[in-house]
Design an enzyme around this catalytic site. Structure first.
Site, PDB file in Angstrom:
ATOM      1  CE  LYS A 270      -3.741  -2.098   2.554  1.00 57.11           C
ATOM      2  NZ  LYS A 270      -5.022  -1.808   1.984  1.00 57.11           N
ATOM      3  NE  ARG A 344     -10.692 -10.034  -1.542  1.00 53.79           N
ATOM      4  CZ  ARG A 344     -11.125  -8.735  -2.601  1.00 53.79           C
ATOM      5  NH1 ARG A 344     -11.744  -9.839  -3.687  1.00 53.79           N
ATOM      6  NH2 ARG A 344     -11.297  -7.743  -2.602  1.00 53.79           N
TER       7      ARG A 344
HETATM    8  N1  BES Z   1      -8.406  -4.074   4.527  1.00 48.39           N
HETATM    9  C1  BES Z   1      -8.391  -3.563   3.571  1.00 48.39           C
HETATM   10  C2  BES Z   1      -9.757  -2.737   2.984  1.00 48.39           C
HETATM   11  C3  BES Z   1      -9.515  -0.982   3.217  1.00 48.39           C
HETATM   12  C4  BES Z   1      -8.464  -0.109   2.496  1.00 48.39           C
HETATM   13  C5  BES Z   1     -10.397  -0.552   3.939  1.00 48.39           C
HETATM   14  C6  BES Z   1      -8.939   0.982   3.251  1.00 48.39           C
HETATM   15  C7  BES Z   1     -10.106   0.880   4.520  1.00 48.39           C
HETATM   16  C8  BES Z   1      -9.901   1.606   4.238  1.00 48.39           C
HETATM   17  C9  BES Z   1      -8.284  -4.519   2.319  1.00 48.39           C
HETATM   18  O1  BES Z   1      -7.416  -5.686   2.924  1.00 48.39           O
HETATM   19  C10 BES Z   1      -7.792  -4.037   1.145  1.00 48.39           C
HETATM   20  O2  BES Z   1      -6.380  -3.887   0.638  1.00 48.39           O
HETATM   21  N2  BES Z   1      -8.393  -4.441   0.075  1.00 48.39           N
HETATM   22  C11 BES Z   1      -8.318  -3.782  -1.267  1.00 48.39           C
HETATM   23  C12 BES Z   1      -8.579  -4.684  -2.714  1.00 48.39           C
HETATM   24  C13 BES Z   1      -8.507  -4.546  -3.535  1.00 48.39           C
HETATM   25  C14 BES Z   1      -6.821  -4.618  -4.195  1.00 48.39           C
HETATM   26  C15 BES Z   1      -9.041  -6.088  -4.643  1.00 48.39           C
HETATM   27  C16 BES Z   1      -8.562  -1.965  -1.525  1.00 48.39           C
HETATM   28  O3  BES Z   1      -9.615  -2.577  -0.885  1.00 48.39           O
HETATM   29  O4  BES Z   1      -7.790  -1.608  -2.177  1.00 48.39           O
HETATM   30 MN    MN Z   2      -4.984  -5.790   1.654  1.00 48.40          MN
END
Ligand code: BES
Ligand code: MN
Ligand code: ZN
Length: 511
Positions: A270, A344
């Site tokens: 990230k 997931r």
């Molecule tokens: N924990 C995150 C989701 C999230 C992101 C919650 C920002 C709250 C704020 C999750 O594990 C994630 O990173 N999801 C990705 C999925 C994507 C790679 C398909 C996302 O939401 O960017």
């Molecule tokens: Mn994630």
């Protein structure tokens, strides 16, 4: 905190002994029946110091004619439990002084205090008095407040008592969820979460806990879950909580909470901005523990199972790489196209594990997608279910609790985005409809029971100056669990209709 109901009439308010008297008025109901109090309010109104408008508050030190040495008055927008809660939240800030141990709450005549109002009162005080201090020695001391008396008419007393008990349990459960969420990733590790679960079982004899370590998780066969832990030095844990409030013949409600104690994204790392907030990525797990905390106090006649897969998502030389294919507990293989879609991957194995409890219903709770935050903001949690009755029960529980969820679609067509050339499915679709493709991914592991998914990415914590866990959706989940009482949970999923006689013959012909 000791919440109690006191039966009293308007004229008795002036003589009531408490460190602070908190009074809720509405634009329609501004008289309490206490002569000195009503005189004081009318004076403030004519002086322009108070208006009968939502959001108004007035504080008076040594109010003339009242025994209580402090008075705070708030005007609620109306008389609904939610409006009442907002007014109480404002008043609670006047009950945090170092020398205040007893607050009394009274309402204008004609404002009927129902169980839901009393519940909101305890929940609002809980929210207002919570202080995070574990890693902040300079944090303000928690409020000295020990006792809150809700003054009602005799007619409202039973409902008030019932609501206060529920609100107190909800406040304790929400506070636990907030606290766990707020703890930094180096404090709240998978091992730390498991210890918190053990602590719950120690405190409440109706809660049992079992914790699986890496070797045990391997033995179960949770290859998808374990693939997320590959880059981390912190060992994973799989936590199983049980609360038995009903006979063994009653199918349990199963709650499954995402417990990523820190989500860097892994190799699909990230960006740095706000990455600290990924310590809240165990919000689903926190809400499961918080709900058990509330349920243990309320002792409903239901059976409840909590499943928490918990680990970190870290990059390293041993981390899972984009393109790696992993085998889930269900036997289905998954191409990990993006290591940041890790929630997931841990949930799918816990959802398969849930089958062995022959559940009445399974609800998973996860800070799953940024896309859900884009879709719904920070007001409603995302609710996904193919089961209308279950979805409605959850929506209803959210409304009653003031902790709402909004139903989102879950059509199979969204699953086309998950097709993979190298595995049974990929772990991500495109950016479009990201919260829905995530839910459809999970649905591929939940065919054996009635299931709903709550995406709490936008509701589990707040950013900015008020950064911190919210305790959501503990109120929704607790009310949902309470609603399953006596009903023997929901009807078990109806058996699949028998296959037409031709089908096996056709398959045999193919073979
Ligand atoms: N924990 C995150 C989701 C999230 C992101 C919650 C920002 C709250 C704020 C999750 O594990 C994630 O990173 N999801 C990705 C999925 C994507 C790679 C398909 C996302 O939401 O960017
Ligand atoms: Mn994630
Ligand atoms: Zn995550």
């Amino acid at each position: 905190m000791d919440y109690r109901n006191v039966v009293g009439s308007g004229p008795e308010l002036a003589g009531f002994s408490a460190d602070v008297l908190l009074v809720v008025l509405t634009p329609e109901q501004s008289r309490t029946g206490s002569a000195p109090l009503d005189a004081l309010v009318s004076e403030a109104l004519s002086a322009g110091d108070l208006e009968l408008k939502d959001g108004q508050t007035l504080y008076v030190h040594r109010p003339a004619g009242l025994k209580a040495p402090r008075l705070a008055v708030a005007v609620a927008g109306g008389d609904t439990p939610r409006q009442f809660k907002a007014a109480i939240a404002r008043l609670a800030s006047h009950a945090k002084g170092a020398r205040l141990t007893h607050a009394a709450v009274a309402t204008a005549q004609g404002l009927t205090v129902m169980a839901a109002h009393a519940e909101m009162l305890a929940a609002a005080f809980g929210d207002a008095t919570y202080v995070y201090s574990l890693s902040k020695p300079s944090a303000p001391k928690p409020a000295a407040l020990k006792k809150v008396s809700l003054i009602t008419t005799a007619g409202d007393a039973t409902a008030a008592r019932e609501g206060l008990a529920r609100g107190q349990a909800l406040a304790a459960g929400s506070a636990l969820a907030r606290e766990l969420g707020n703890r930094p990733g180096n404090y709240c590790t998978p091992t730390g979460l498991a210890n918190e679960a053990r602590q719950l079982a120690k405190t409440f004899k109706h809660i049992k806990v079992e914790v699986f370590d890496r070797a045990a998780i391997e033995k179960i066969g949770m290859g998808s879950f374990l693939s997320v832990t590959n880059g981390s030095a912190q060992p994973p844990r799989f936590i199983v909580l049980r609360y038995e409030g009903a006979g063994k013949d009653q199918a349990p409600v199963v709650l499954v909470g995402k417990g990523i104690t820190f989500d860097t994204g892994g190799i699909s790392i990230k960006p740095a901005g706000e990455m600290d907030e990924m310590k809240f990525d165990m919000g689903g797990a926190a809400s499961v523990l918080g709900t058990f905390r509330a349920v243990a106090e309320l002792r409903p006649k239901v059976n409840l199972i909590g499943l928490v897969p918990t680990c970190e998502n870290m990059p390293s030389g041993t981390a899972t790489k984009p393109g790696d294919v992993v085998t889930s507990l269900s036997g289905q293989t998954i191409e990990v196209l993006n290591t940041d879609a890790e929630g997931r991957l841990i949930l799918c194995d816990a959802l398969t594990y849930a089958e062995r409890f022959k559940p009445a219903v399974v609800v998973d709770i996860a800070t799953l997608t940024g896309a859900c935050v884009i879709a719904l903001g920070h007001i409603h949690s995302g609710l996904f279910s193919a089961d209308d009755e279950l979805a409605q029960s959850l929506e209803q529980a959210g409304k009653i609790a003031g902790d709402t969820a909004w139903r989102m679609p879950l059509d199979d067509e969204y699953g086309d985005a998950l097709k993979s050339n190298f595995a049974d499915m990929g772990n991500v679709g495109g950016r479009a409809g990201g919260a829905i493709t995530a839910a459809v991914f999970l649905s591929k592991f939940t065919k054996a029971y009635r299931w709903a998914h709550l995406d709490i990415a936008g509701t589990a914590w707040k950013s900015g100056a008020a950064k911190g866990g919210t305790g959501r959706p503990v109120p929704l989940l607790t009310h949902f669990v309470l609603s399953q009482q006596g009903k023997g949970a929901l009807e078990p999923k109806p058996a699949k209709p028998a296959k037409p006689a031709k089908a096996p013959a056709r398959r045999a012909a193919k073979a």
